[in-house]
Design a protein around this motif. Sequence first.
Motif, PDB file in Angstrom:
ATOM      1  N   GLY A  29       0.810  -1.216   0.000  1.00 20.88           N
ATOM      2  CA  GLY A  29       0.000   0.000   0.000  1.00 20.88           C
ATOM      3  C   GLY A  29       0.838   1.258   0.000  1.00 20.88           C
ATOM      4  O   GLY A  29       1.507   1.564   0.986  1.00 20.88           O
ATOM      5  N   HIS A  30       0.801   1.982  -1.127  1.00 18.50           N
ATOM      6  CA  HIS A  30       1.592   3.215  -1.234  1.00 18.50           C
ATOM      7  C   HIS A  30       0.757   4.421  -1.666  1.00 18.50           C
ATOM      8  O   HIS A  30       1.288   5.519  -1.779  1.00 18.50           O
ATOM      9  CB  HIS A  30       2.769   3.018  -2.199  1.00 18.50           C
ATOM     10  N   GLU A  31      -0.529   4.235  -1.872  1.00 18.07           N
ATOM     11  CA  GLU A  31      -1.428   5.348  -2.175  1.00 18.07           C
ATOM     12  C   GLU A  31      -2.322   5.544  -0.946  1.00 18.07           C
ATOM     13  O   GLU A  31      -3.216   4.724  -0.695  1.00 18.07           O
ATOM     14  CB  GLU A  31      -2.301   5.018  -3.395  1.00 18.07           C
ATOM     15  N   PHE A  32      -2.101   6.606  -0.186  1.00 18.61           N
ATOM     16  CA  PHE A  32      -2.810   6.695   1.091  1.00 18.61           C
ATOM     17  C   PHE A  32      -2.915   8.129   1.598  1.00 18.61           C
ATOM     18  O   PHE A  32      -2.222   9.036   1.133  1.00 18.61           O
ATOM     19  CB  PHE A  32      -2.107   5.834   2.148  1.00 18.61           C
ATOM     20  N   ALA A  33      -3.791   8.288   2.582  1.00 20.48           N
ATOM     21  CA  ALA A  33      -3.939   9.559   3.298  1.00 20.48           C
ATOM     22  C   ALA A  33      -4.420   9.241   4.701  1.00 20.48           C
ATOM     23  O   ALA A  33      -4.994   8.174   4.958  1.00 20.48           O
ATOM     24  CB  ALA A  33      -4.929  10.477   2.580  1.00 20.48           C
ATOM     25  N   GLY A  34      -4.182  10.169   5.617  1.00 17.71           N
ATOM     26  CA  GLY A  34      -4.595   9.936   6.995  1.00 17.71           C
ATOM     27  C   GLY A  34      -4.309  11.131   7.874  1.00 17.71           C
ATOM     28  O   GLY A  34      -4.147  12.262   7.389  1.00 17.71           O
ATOM     29  N   ASP A  35      -4.231  10.872   9.175  1.00 15.39           N
ATOM     30  CA  ASP A  35      -4.003  11.917  10.167  1.00 15.39           C
ATOM     31  C   ASP A  35      -2.663  11.689  10.872  1.00 15.39           C
ATOM     32  O   ASP A  35      -2.309  10.530  11.174  1.00 15.39           O
ATOM     33  CB  ASP A  35      -5.100  11.900  11.236  1.00 15.39           C
ATOM     34  N   LEU A  71      14.585   9.814 -10.345  1.00 18.68           N
ATOM     35  CA  LEU A  71      15.767   9.105 -10.847  1.00 18.68           C
ATOM     36  C   LEU A  71      16.813   8.858  -9.764  1.00 18.68           C
ATOM     37  O   LEU A  71      17.886   8.319 -10.041  1.00 18.68           O
ATOM     38  CB  LEU A  71      16.405   9.905 -11.999  1.00 18.68           C
ATOM     39  N   CYS A  72      16.516   9.236  -8.533  1.00 17.86           N
ATOM     40  CA  CYS A  72      17.450   9.052  -7.419  1.00 17.86           C
ATOM     41  C   CYS A  72      17.794   7.575  -7.262  1.00 17.86           C
ATOM     42  O   CYS A  72      16.900   6.726  -7.115  1.00 17.86           O
ATOM     43  CB  CYS A  72      16.831   9.590  -6.134  1.00 17.86           C
ATOM     44  N   ALA A  73      19.080   7.267  -7.259  1.00 19.36           N
ATOM     45  CA  ALA A  73      19.524   5.871  -7.144  1.00 19.36           C
ATOM     46  C   ALA A  73      19.251   5.299  -5.758  1.00 19.36           C
ATOM     47  O   ALA A  73      19.214   4.071  -5.579  1.00 19.36           O
ATOM     48  CB  ALA A  73      21.014   5.774  -7.469  1.00 19.36           C
ATOM     49  N   SER A  74      19.068   6.175  -4.777  1.00 19.26           N
ATOM     50  CA  SER A  74      18.805   5.723  -3.413  1.00 19.26           C
ATOM     51  C   SER A  74      17.308   5.664  -3.107  1.00 19.26           C
ATOM     52  O   SER A  74      16.918   5.429  -1.960  1.00 19.26           O
ATOM     53  CB  SER A  74      19.483   6.670  -2.416  1.00 19.26           C
ATOM     54  N   ARG A  75      16.490   5.877  -4.096  1.00 16.89           N
ATOM     55  CA  ARG A  75      15.048   5.901  -3.893  1.00 16.89           C
ATOM     56  C   ARG A  75      14.534   4.575  -3.356  1.00 16.89           C
ATOM     57  O   ARG A  75      14.957   3.504  -3.800  1.00 16.89           O
ATOM     58  CB  ARG A  75      14.339   6.208  -5.216  1.00 16.89           C
ATOM     59  N   TYR A  76      13.658   4.649  -2.390  1.00 22.60           N
ATOM     60  CA  TYR A  76      12.924   3.459  -1.966  1.00 22.60           C
ATOM     61  C   TYR A  76      11.489   3.860  -1.676  1.00 22.60           C
ATOM     62  O   TYR A  76      11.191   5.048  -1.493  1.00 22.60           O
ATOM     63  CB  TYR A  76      13.579   2.790  -0.756  1.00 22.60           C
ATOM     64  N   ALA A  77      10.600   2.883  -1.683  1.00 23.99           N
ATOM     65  CA  ALA A  77       9.169   3.195  -1.619  1.00 23.99           C
ATOM     66  C   ALA A  77       8.492   2.514  -0.442  1.00 23.99           C
ATOM     67  O   ALA A  77       8.696   1.317  -0.187  1.00 23.99           O
ATOM     68  CB  ALA A  77       8.485   2.787  -2.913  1.00 23.99           C
ATOM     69  N   LEU A  78       7.660   3.294   0.247  1.00 24.90           N
ATOM     70  CA  LEU A  78       6.788   2.716   1.257  1.00 24.90           C
ATOM     71  C   LEU A  78       5.787   1.792   0.567  1.00 24.90           C
ATOM     72  O   LEU A  78       5.283   2.094  -0.515  1.00 24.90           O
ATOM     73  CB  LEU A  78       6.035   3.826   2.008  1.00 24.90           C
ATOM     74  N   GLY A  79       5.522   0.658   1.185  1.00 24.93           N
ATOM     75  CA  GLY A  79       4.603  -0.300   0.584  1.00 24.93           C
ATOM     76  C   GLY A  79       5.283  -1.272  -0.363  1.00 24.93           C
ATOM     77  O   GLY A  79       4.648  -2.204  -0.847  1.00 24.93           O
ATOM     78  N   ALA A  89      -5.688  10.168  -1.343  1.00 25.86           N
ATOM     79  CA  ALA A  89      -4.908   8.955  -1.607  1.00 25.86           C
ATOM     80  C   ALA A  89      -4.577   8.814  -3.088  1.00 25.86           C
ATOM     81  O   ALA A  89      -3.561   8.209  -3.460  1.00 25.86           O
ATOM     82  CB  ALA A  89      -5.671   7.724  -1.116  1.00 25.86           C
ATOM     83  N   LEU A  90      -5.427   9.389  -3.939  1.00 23.27           N
ATOM     84  CA  LEU A  90      -5.223   9.262  -5.392  1.00 23.27           C
ATOM     85  C   LEU A  90      -4.227  10.281  -5.947  1.00 23.27           C
ATOM     86  O   LEU A  90      -3.927  10.245  -7.147  1.00 23.27           O
ATOM     87  CB  LEU A  90      -6.561   9.398  -6.116  1.00 23.27           C
ATOM     88  N   ILE A  91      -3.696  11.164  -5.109  1.00 25.40           N
ATOM     89  CA  ILE A  91      -2.697  12.111  -5.599  1.00 25.40           C
ATOM     90  C   ILE A  91      -1.470  11.373  -6.109  1.00 25.40           C
ATOM     91  O   ILE A  91      -0.859  11.782  -7.096  1.00 25.40           O
ATOM     92  CB  ILE A  91      -2.303  13.110  -4.485  1.00 25.40           C
ATOM     93  N   GLU A  92      -1.115  10.269  -5.456  1.00 28.69           N
ATOM     94  CA  GLU A  92       0.106   9.544  -5.871  1.00 28.69           C
ATOM     95  C   GLU A  92       0.015   9.048  -7.314  1.00 28.69           C
ATOM     96  O   GLU A  92       0.862   9.403  -8.141  1.00 28.69           O
ATOM     97  CB  GLU A  92       0.395   8.400  -4.897  1.00 28.69           C
ATOM     98  N   PRO A  93      -0.975   8.236  -7.694  1.00 26.51           N
ATOM     99  CA  PRO A  93      -1.008   7.794  -9.091  1.00 26.51           C
ATOM    100  C   PRO A  93      -1.251   8.934 -10.075  1.00 26.51           C
ATOM    101  O   PRO A  93      -0.688   8.949 -11.172  1.00 26.51           O
ATOM    102  CB  PRO A  93      -2.155   6.780  -9.124  1.00 26.51           C
TER     103      PRO A  93
END
Length: 346
Positions: free
Chosen positions: A58-64, A103-111, A147-151
């Motif tokens: 899960g990487h598309e999300f919103a919350g408090d 393009l960051c080589a150190s990029r990593y993603a939540l989810g 949550a849909l801002i990501e895609p």
Amino acid sequence: MRAVRLHGVKDLRLEEVEEPGIGEDEVLVRVRAATICATDVRIYTYGDPRVKLPRILGHEFAGDIEKVGANLRGHFKIGVRVTVNPNMYCGRCIYCISGRHELCASRYALGIDADGALAEYIRIPSEAFRTGAICEIPDSLSYEEAALIEPLSACFHGQSIAQIGIGDIVAVIGAGPIGLMHVILAKALGASKVIVSEVEEERLREAVNFGADHVINPLKEDLSSKVNKITCEHGADVVIVAVGSPIAQQQALSIAARGGKIILFAGLPAGKETVPLNTNLIHYKEISVFGSSSQSIYDFHKTLNLVKCGMLNVKRFITSRLPLEETPKAFEMVSSRRGLKVCINP
């Protein structure tokens, strides 16, 4: 806390796990909405060596914001509504400092590389604060929309590369959720005509509902001939390939206008990455071909602004809402292409 963790191929389990602790430069977010995308389904269906199991997807999300690390208390308040760019960047490399975070080589993603949002809580690492990935959302915007801002920001990134201009003719190949996001963005950016190619009739009808001017089923009509007829032999100024299909990439060359641009927005399945293309079409028609993957922090903020001001209506993308315990059902719904976006409300 409750979380849904992937233990193996098609093996999702609702479990009680320890609530994530946070460091001095981190925040904890109470997840209110998380939408499922094709990347989640691919990992669920086939696995991915990049994903260390068990993993909360899960990487598309919103919350408090629920908790704030000691060093960030002057920057964030508990209870603030946020959405977060799930891609973490170093902020120091040549790509980050030039604004090309994707393009960051150190990029990593939540989810994917770290635990994600199919849980009651998600830990937001320090990189998110350093690069501006944590974005406050107004009360006028629902958690689902946020949550849909990501895609949507990934689509915005691709269209920015293509530099779609007022009056351009845009063709989108593929009318899944991502293809339809490209449709509404192209219209908002001033495209005079948006043509959609899709093999499923139901999704062609959706494309019309989302503003497509012309729809074509390439299994029933010759795509190139039809586009030529619609455009008076001009072709499409911009072609966006929004489906992971070798045939779609080949078709893109046949419908692009002279001097046109092609955005390869979707990756191809393993074993199908090499595609025979008529490169003479690129050469003699002077077609520019670009790849587009992910988004920058700038793209994320700009897209949020477009949704906040009402220029883009994303509410209609959410076609199903399910509680956290029904996440496996949600994955099956997305896998079978039922509806558009499925939202989990933990």
